[in-house]
Design a protein around this motif. Structure first.
Motif, PDB file in Angstrom:
ATOM      1  N   LYS A  44     -11.719   1.313 -33.841  1.00  0.00           N
ATOM      2  CA  LYS A  44     -10.975   2.033 -32.800  1.00  0.00           C
ATOM      3  C   LYS A  44     -11.794   2.087 -31.506  1.00  0.00           C
ATOM      4  O   LYS A  44     -11.275   1.826 -30.425  1.00  0.00           O
ATOM      5  CB  LYS A  44     -10.638   3.442 -33.274  1.00  0.00           C
ATOM      6  CG  LYS A  44      -9.836   4.226 -32.273  1.00  0.00           C
ATOM      7  CD  LYS A  44      -9.547   5.618 -32.763  1.00  0.00           C
ATOM      8  CE  LYS A  44      -8.811   6.371 -31.682  1.00  0.00           C
ATOM      9  NZ  LYS A  44      -8.900   7.800 -31.828  1.00  0.00           N
ATOM     10  N   LEU A  45     -13.074   2.443 -31.611  1.00  0.00           N
ATOM     11  CA  LEU A  45     -13.944   2.492 -30.434  1.00  0.00           C
ATOM     12  C   LEU A  45     -14.074   1.109 -29.811  1.00  0.00           C
ATOM     13  O   LEU A  45     -14.009   0.962 -28.586  1.00  0.00           O
ATOM     14  CB  LEU A  45     -15.317   3.041 -30.807  1.00  0.00           C
ATOM     15  CG  LEU A  45     -16.336   3.098 -29.675  1.00  0.00           C
ATOM     16  CD1 LEU A  45     -15.876   4.058 -28.589  1.00  0.00           C
ATOM     17  CD2 LEU A  45     -17.696   3.487 -30.194  1.00  0.00           C
ATOM     18  N   SER A  46     -14.237   0.093 -30.651  1.00  0.00           N
ATOM     19  CA  SER A  46     -14.347  -1.274 -30.161  1.00  0.00           C
ATOM     20  C   SER A  46     -13.104  -1.677 -29.381  1.00  0.00           C
ATOM     21  O   SER A  46     -13.191  -2.280 -28.304  1.00  0.00           O
ATOM     22  CB  SER A  46     -14.562  -2.218 -31.332  1.00  0.00           C
ATOM     23  OG  SER A  46     -14.599  -3.538 -30.892  1.00  0.00           O
ATOM     24  N   SER A  47     -11.947  -1.329 -29.885  1.00  0.00           N
ATOM     25  CA  SER A  47     -10.688  -1.647 -29.210  1.00  0.00           C
ATOM     26  C   SER A  47     -10.581  -0.932 -27.864  1.00  0.00           C
ATOM     27  O   SER A  47     -10.158  -1.522 -26.867  1.00  0.00           O
ATOM     28  CB  SER A  47      -9.524  -1.262 -30.114  1.00  0.00           C
ATOM     29  OG  SER A  47      -8.309  -1.464 -29.461  1.00  0.00           O
ATOM     30  N   GLU A  48     -10.966   0.344 -27.829  1.00  0.00           N
ATOM     31  CA  GLU A  48     -10.921   1.108 -26.575  1.00  0.00           C
ATOM     32  C   GLU A  48     -11.864   0.511 -25.528  1.00  0.00           C
ATOM     33  O   GLU A  48     -11.507   0.399 -24.357  1.00  0.00           O
ATOM     34  CB  GLU A  48     -11.285   2.567 -26.840  1.00  0.00           C
ATOM     35  CG  GLU A  48     -10.238   3.333 -27.628  1.00  0.00           C
ATOM     36  CD  GLU A  48     -10.700   4.723 -28.015  1.00  0.00           C
ATOM     37  OE1 GLU A  48     -11.825   5.129 -27.620  1.00  0.00           O
ATOM     38  OE2 GLU A  48      -9.950   5.401 -28.726  1.00  0.00           O
ATOM     39  N   ILE A  49     -13.058   0.152 -25.942  1.00  0.00           N
ATOM     40  CA  ILE A  49     -14.027  -0.436 -25.015  1.00  0.00           C
ATOM     41  C   ILE A  49     -13.527  -1.779 -24.501  1.00  0.00           C
ATOM     42  O   ILE A  49     -13.634  -2.081 -23.312  1.00  0.00           O
ATOM     43  CB  ILE A  49     -15.409  -0.572 -25.691  1.00  0.00           C
ATOM     44  CG1 ILE A  49     -15.996   0.812 -25.927  1.00  0.00           C
ATOM     45  CG2 ILE A  49     -16.349  -1.421 -24.840  1.00  0.00           C
ATOM     46  CD1 ILE A  49     -17.255   0.812 -26.759  1.00  0.00           C
ATOM     47  N   TYR A  53     -12.727  -2.807 -20.674  1.00  0.00           N
ATOM     48  CA  TYR A  53     -13.355  -3.997 -20.096  1.00  0.00           C
ATOM     49  C   TYR A  53     -12.307  -4.895 -19.442  1.00  0.00           C
ATOM     50  O   TYR A  53     -12.463  -5.325 -18.299  1.00  0.00           O
ATOM     51  CB  TYR A  53     -14.124  -4.761 -21.170  1.00  0.00           C
ATOM     52  CG  TYR A  53     -14.584  -6.125 -20.715  1.00  0.00           C
ATOM     53  CD1 TYR A  53     -15.649  -6.257 -19.836  1.00  0.00           C
ATOM     54  CD2 TYR A  53     -13.943  -7.270 -21.156  1.00  0.00           C
ATOM     55  CE1 TYR A  53     -16.069  -7.501 -19.407  1.00  0.00           C
ATOM     56  CE2 TYR A  53     -14.354  -8.521 -20.735  1.00  0.00           C
ATOM     57  CZ  TYR A  53     -15.416  -8.638 -19.862  1.00  0.00           C
ATOM     58  OH  TYR A  53     -15.818  -9.868 -19.432  1.00  0.00           O
ATOM     59  N   LEU A  54     -11.226  -5.160 -20.167  1.00  0.00           N
ATOM     60  CA  LEU A  54     -10.166  -6.003 -19.604  1.00  0.00           C
ATOM     61  C   LEU A  54      -9.550  -5.371 -18.358  1.00  0.00           C
ATOM     62  O   LEU A  54      -9.226  -6.073 -17.395  1.00  0.00           O
ATOM     63  CB  LEU A  54      -9.080  -6.279 -20.650  1.00  0.00           C
ATOM     64  CG  LEU A  54      -9.467  -7.236 -21.767  1.00  0.00           C
ATOM     65  CD1 LEU A  54      -8.313  -7.373 -22.749  1.00  0.00           C
ATOM     66  CD2 LEU A  54      -9.874  -8.590 -21.226  1.00  0.00           C
ATOM     67  N   VAL A  57     -12.019  -5.971 -15.512  1.00  0.00           N
ATOM     68  CA  VAL A  57     -12.122  -7.376 -15.115  1.00  0.00           C
ATOM     69  C   VAL A  57     -10.865  -7.848 -14.392  1.00  0.00           C
ATOM     70  O   VAL A  57     -10.939  -8.573 -13.408  1.00  0.00           O
ATOM     71  CB  VAL A  57     -12.403  -8.258 -16.356  1.00  0.00           C
ATOM     72  CG1 VAL A  57     -12.327  -9.726 -16.011  1.00  0.00           C
ATOM     73  CG2 VAL A  57     -13.765  -7.947 -16.926  1.00  0.00           C
ATOM     74  N   ASP A  58      -9.715  -7.422 -14.894  1.00  0.00           N
ATOM     75  CA  ASP A  58      -8.440  -7.891 -14.344  1.00  0.00           C
ATOM     76  C   ASP A  58      -7.444  -6.729 -14.258  1.00  0.00           C
ATOM     77  O   ASP A  58      -6.506  -6.642 -15.054  1.00  0.00           O
ATOM     78  CB  ASP A  58      -7.887  -9.009 -15.233  1.00  0.00           C
ATOM     79  CG  ASP A  58      -6.650  -9.665 -14.657  1.00  0.00           C
ATOM     80  OD1 ASP A  58      -6.439  -9.595 -13.442  1.00  0.00           O
ATOM     81  OD2 ASP A  58      -5.886 -10.259 -15.451  1.00  0.00           O
ATOM     82  N   PRO A  59      -7.633  -5.810 -13.285  1.00  0.00           N
ATOM     83  CA  PRO A  59      -6.760  -4.637 -13.219  1.00  0.00           C
ATOM     84  C   PRO A  59      -5.293  -4.971 -12.926  1.00  0.00           C
ATOM     85  O   PRO A  59      -4.403  -4.235 -13.338  1.00  0.00           O
ATOM     86  CB  PRO A  59      -7.378  -3.791 -12.091  1.00  0.00           C
ATOM     87  CG  PRO A  59      -8.246  -4.700 -11.327  1.00  0.00           C
ATOM     88  CD  PRO A  59      -8.638  -5.819 -12.235  1.00  0.00           C
ATOM     89  N   GLY A  60      -5.035  -6.060 -12.246  1.00  0.00           N
ATOM     90  CA  GLY A  60      -3.658  -6.446 -11.934  1.00  0.00           C
ATOM     91  C   GLY A  60      -3.002  -7.285 -13.020  1.00  0.00           C
ATOM     92  O   GLY A  60      -1.854  -7.701 -12.883  1.00  0.00           O
TER      93      GLY A  60
END
Length: 65
Positions: A44-49, A53-54, A57-60
């Protein structure tokens, strides 16, 4: 933040005993209420991080959908 408040109050209060009491209260509050609370390291923590990150890196969402 707590340290800054502690230092500001330390210079305002007139007596050394009162300064020490206020400083100890602020330090106690900082350790009890505002202290870091560890998280379980799991999928779960890995997925949230990874999601954060994504987003950074790519907010749009132009590259990573």
């Amino acid at each position: 933040m707590v340290l800054v408040l502690s230092l500001c109050i330390a210079f305002i209060l007139p007596t050394d005993k009162k300064k020490d009491e206020v400083l100890m209260e602020l330090i106690h509050y900082g350790l009890v209420e505002a202290h870091f609370s560890p998280k379980n390291i799991d999928d779960k923590l890995s997925s949230e991080i990874f999601d954060m990150y994504l987003e950074m890196v790519d907010p749009g969402k132009r590259i990573f959908l």
